[in-house]
Each structure stands twice: as C-alpha cells, then as structure tokens.
Design a protein around this motif. Sequence first.
Motif, PDB file in Angstrom:
ATOM      1  N   LEU A 114       1.520  14.205   4.121  1.00 16.17           N
ATOM      2  CA  LEU A 114       0.811  14.708   3.244  1.00 16.17           C
ATOM      3  C   LEU A 114       1.567  14.700   2.049  1.00 16.17           C
ATOM      4  CD1 LEU A 114      -1.224  17.297   5.080  1.00 16.17           C
ATOM      5  CD2 LEU A 114      -2.289  15.122   4.357  1.00 16.17           C
ATOM      6  N   HIS A 115       3.117  14.527   1.867  1.00 14.17           N
ATOM      7  CA  HIS A 115       3.835  15.158   1.080  1.00 14.17           C
ATOM      8  C   HIS A 115       3.718  14.651  -0.344  1.00 14.17           C
ATOM      9  CE1 HIS A 115       6.328  11.476   1.413  1.00 14.17           C
ATOM     10  NE2 HIS A 115       6.645  11.721   0.105  1.00 14.17           N
ATOM     11  N   ASP A 116       3.074  13.480  -0.618  1.00 17.31           N
ATOM     12  CA  ASP A 116       2.637  12.964  -2.022  1.00 17.31           C
ATOM     13  C   ASP A 116       1.389  13.160  -2.314  1.00 17.31           C
ATOM     14  OD1 ASP A 116       5.210  12.350  -3.008  1.00 17.31           O
ATOM     15  OD2 ASP A 116       5.429  10.235  -2.137  1.00 17.31           O
ATOM     16  N   THR A 117       0.594  13.669  -1.607  1.00 15.71           N
ATOM     17  CA  THR A 117      -1.255  13.768  -1.813  1.00 15.71           C
ATOM     18  C   THR A 117      -1.212  14.761  -2.945  1.00 15.71           C
ATOM     19  OG1 THR A 117      -1.405  15.632  -0.275  1.00 15.71           O
ATOM     20  CG2 THR A 117      -1.721  13.350   0.453  1.00 15.71           C
ATOM     21  N   ALA A 162      14.164  12.953   4.445  1.00 17.02           N
ATOM     22  CA  ALA A 162      13.443  11.737   4.681  1.00 17.02           C
ATOM     23  C   ALA A 162      12.792  11.010   3.538  1.00 17.02           C
ATOM     24  CB  ALA A 162      12.424  12.196   5.925  1.00 17.02           C
ATOM     25  N   ASP A 163      12.134  11.587   2.562  1.00 18.09           N
ATOM     26  CA  ASP A 163      11.665  11.287   1.474  1.00 18.09           C
ATOM     27  C   ASP A 163      12.694  10.654   0.746  1.00 18.09           C
ATOM     28  OD1 ASP A 163       9.630  10.620  -0.568  1.00 18.09           O
ATOM     29  OD2 ASP A 163      10.223  12.643  -1.469  1.00 18.09           O
ATOM     30  N   LYS A 164      13.904  11.109   0.607  1.00 16.81           N
ATOM     31  CA  LYS A 164      14.907  10.234  -0.120  1.00 16.81           C
ATOM     32  C   LYS A 164      15.649   9.433   0.621  1.00 16.81           C
ATOM     33  CE  LYS A 164      15.270  12.714  -3.953  1.00 16.81           C
ATOM     34  NZ  LYS A 164      14.087  13.033  -4.055  1.00 16.81           N
ATOM     35  N   TYR A 202      13.971   7.360   2.813  1.00 16.61           N
ATOM     36  CA  TYR A 202      13.173   6.168   2.685  1.00 16.61           C
ATOM     37  C   TYR A 202      13.092   5.509   1.396  1.00 16.61           C
ATOM     38  CZ  TYR A 202       8.714   3.353   2.902  1.00 16.61           C
ATOM     39  OH  TYR A 202       7.800   2.264   2.878  1.00 16.61           O
ATOM     40  N   ASN A 203      13.066   6.290   0.337  1.00 21.29           N
ATOM     41  CA  ASN A 203      13.145   5.709  -1.222  1.00 21.29           C
ATOM     42  C   ASN A 203      14.422   4.966  -1.493  1.00 21.29           C
ATOM     43  OD1 ASN A 203      10.472   6.515  -1.743  1.00 21.29           O
ATOM     44  ND2 ASN A 203      11.008   8.434  -2.509  1.00 21.29           N
ATOM     45  N   LEU A 204      15.631   5.484  -0.972  1.00 18.03           N
ATOM     46  CA  LEU A 204      16.741   4.696  -1.318  1.00 18.03           C
ATOM     47  C   LEU A 204      16.686   3.507  -0.276  1.00 18.03           C
ATOM     48  CD1 LEU A 204      19.160   7.603  -1.074  1.00 18.03           C
ATOM     49  CD2 LEU A 204      18.504   6.597  -3.234  1.00 18.03           C
ATOM     50  N   PRO A 228       0.843  -1.125  -0.090  1.00 13.61           N
ATOM     51  CA  PRO A 228      -0.111  -0.017   0.021  1.00 13.61           C
ATOM     52  C   PRO A 228       0.981   1.190  -0.001  1.00 13.61           C
ATOM     53  CG  PRO A 228      -0.913  -1.368   1.530  1.00 13.61           C
ATOM     54  CD  PRO A 228       0.557  -2.055   1.051  1.00 13.61           C
ATOM     55  N   TYR A 229       0.411   2.213  -0.957  1.00 16.23           N
ATOM     56  CA  TYR A 229       1.307   3.443  -0.876  1.00 16.23           C
ATOM     57  C   TYR A 229       1.548   4.047   0.466  1.00 16.23           C
ATOM     58  CZ  TYR A 229       3.863   7.358  -3.173  1.00 16.23           C
ATOM     59  OH  TYR A 229       4.896   8.092  -3.294  1.00 16.23           O
ATOM     60  N   ILE A 230       0.561   4.106   1.132  1.00 17.51           N
ATOM     61  CA  ILE A 230       0.522   4.967   2.465  1.00 17.51           C
ATOM     62  C   ILE A 230       1.662   4.567   3.367  1.00 17.51           C
ATOM     63  CG2 ILE A 230      -1.161   3.441   3.809  1.00 17.51           C
ATOM     64  CD1 ILE A 230      -0.920   7.241   4.132  1.00 17.51           C
ATOM     65  N   ASN A 231       2.115   3.488   3.259  1.00 14.61           N
ATOM     66  CA  ASN A 231       3.268   2.973   4.186  1.00 14.61           C
ATOM     67  C   ASN A 231       4.472   3.780   3.749  1.00 14.61           C
ATOM     68  OD1 ASN A 231       1.911   0.610   4.227  1.00 14.61           O
ATOM     69  ND2 ASN A 231       3.704  -0.648   4.347  1.00 14.61           N
ATOM     70  N   HIS A 232       4.353   4.324   2.501  1.00 12.07           N
ATOM     71  CA  HIS A 232       5.706   5.331   2.328  1.00 12.07           C
ATOM     72  C   HIS A 232       5.569   6.752   3.037  1.00 12.07           C
ATOM     73  CE1 HIS A 232       8.529   8.001   0.349  1.00 12.07           C
ATOM     74  NE2 HIS A 232       7.209   8.633  -0.384  1.00 12.07           N
ATOM     75  N   PRO A 233       4.421   7.410   2.810  1.00  8.64           N
ATOM     76  CA  PRO A 233       4.324   8.938   3.753  1.00  8.64           C
ATOM     77  C   PRO A 233       4.143   8.452   5.095  1.00  8.64           C
ATOM     78  CG  PRO A 233       2.362   8.645   1.995  1.00  8.64           C
ATOM     79  CD  PRO A 233       3.251   7.404   1.884  1.00  8.64           C
TER      80      PRO A 233
HETATM   81 MN    MN Z   1       7.544  10.692  -1.296  1.00  8.23          MN
END
Ligand code: MN
Length: 179
Positions: A60-63, A121-123, A125-127, A31-36
């Motif tokens: 909310l950063h990707d909404t 924090a976004d970077k 998480y994604n890395l 589920p995408y929400i795991n990311h935010p």
């Molecule tokens: Mn993101």
Amino acid sequence: MSSESVVLLETVNFAAEKHRYQRRKDAEQTPYINHPIGVARILSHEGGITDIEVLQAALLHDTVEDTDTSIGELQAIFGQTVARIVQEVTDDKALPKQERKRQQVEHAPHASQQAKLVKLADKLYNLRDLNRCTPTGWSAERVQEYFVWSAQVVRGLRGTNPALERHLEELFKQRGVEL
Ligand SMILES: [Mn+2]
Ligand SMILES: Nc1nc2c(ncn2[C@@H]2O[C@H](COP(=O)(O)OP(=O)(O)O)[C@@H](OP(=O)(O)OP(=O)(O)O)[C@H]2O)c(=O)[nH]1
C-alpha cells in the motif's frame, strides 16, 4: 488457505484497484502495481520479513502519495498499524520537490523499524529499476543524482536489515557513490 494469505490478497487487490490507471515511467509503460508488489516481494523473499503488517504496508506504500486514497481509509480497512507505516513513508506532495527530497533524508533516521524496512525495499526496487532502464525523459545525470540522494536516505536507515543493506551498498558501489 491461511488467514494471512487472505489478508494479503485483500491488500494486493486494494492496491491494484487504486493504482489501476497508473503506469511506470519506463518506455514500456509497465503497470504501476508491479512496483508495490515487487517491494513487498523484496521484503519477504530477500529480507526474510514475515511481519504481515510490514508486507501490507509495502503493498500500500504509494497509494496515499499517488492515488485518491486517504490514511483514514487505510486505517478503517487495514487497521492502525498498517495505516501508520504508510503514513510514515508518504511524502507531502504539497511541498516543492526539493523540500520533499530533503525531508526524506531528514526523517529517515527517526522512522519506526517497520517504516525503515519499507523504505529500504522501496529504494532497492527503484535503483534496480534504474539499472534496468532509464525512465522516459531522464538524463544520465538525473539517474546519477537519484543514486546520490538515495544513498543519503539509506544512510539514515542503516542497522535495519543486513541483507537489504548489503544489496543497496553494492548498487551504490557500482555507481561510485559513497554510502
Ligand atoms: Mn515506491
Ligand atoms: N526507477 C524508476 N522509478 C519510477 C519509474 N516509474 C515511476 N517511478 C517512481 O518515480 C519516483 C522517483 O522519481 P522522482 O522524479 O525522483 O520523484 P517523483 O516522481 O516523486 O517526482 C519513485 O517514487 P517512489 O516510489 O515514491 O520513491 P521516492 O523516490 O519518491 O522515494 C518511483 O517509484 C520507473 O520506471 N523507474
């Protein structure tokens, strides 16, 4: 319950409803929400961030970028500061991908401290997610390119949070990427 806990629950619920039908690009279709949620959690748990508006903006950063949410909607519900931080970390999806990526590198050093925190924090998480598993259809070269581009963005975010920057530096080092 503290009023800040109530606010965070309202925020995470809003994000969960907006991202309801979205999945991550991994084979398990997480589920995408795991990311935010994970981005907000990195900020609080690893970054030591207690600024509620930064944590809300992380949730909310990707909404706006990835759902039908508008900045005006965020402003009306969560206030001007949260809406402004989300605005700062939102890519213009009307632009071609290469131009969007170039603008992230260009804009990073000029962002507010609050937006820089969310970006870091976004970077991170994604890395970490890329180290965990490769998104469907991505080659090893594409993964490496994402690390190289992320390092260019993170370079412009330095001097914001030592703990998060240390973790990022280590991930780049493991890939042989110069920060
Ligand atoms: Mn993101
Ligand atoms: N590592 C990883 N990323 C995934 C996965 N599923 C979705 N993503 C998202 O994909 C984006 C990175 O993929 P790209 O191909 O570079 O970008 P694009 O989706 O915007 O076209 C990130 O967007 P973003 O959060 O907006 O960040 P940004 O890279 O655009 O700054 C990330 O959150 C996954 O399983 N693993």
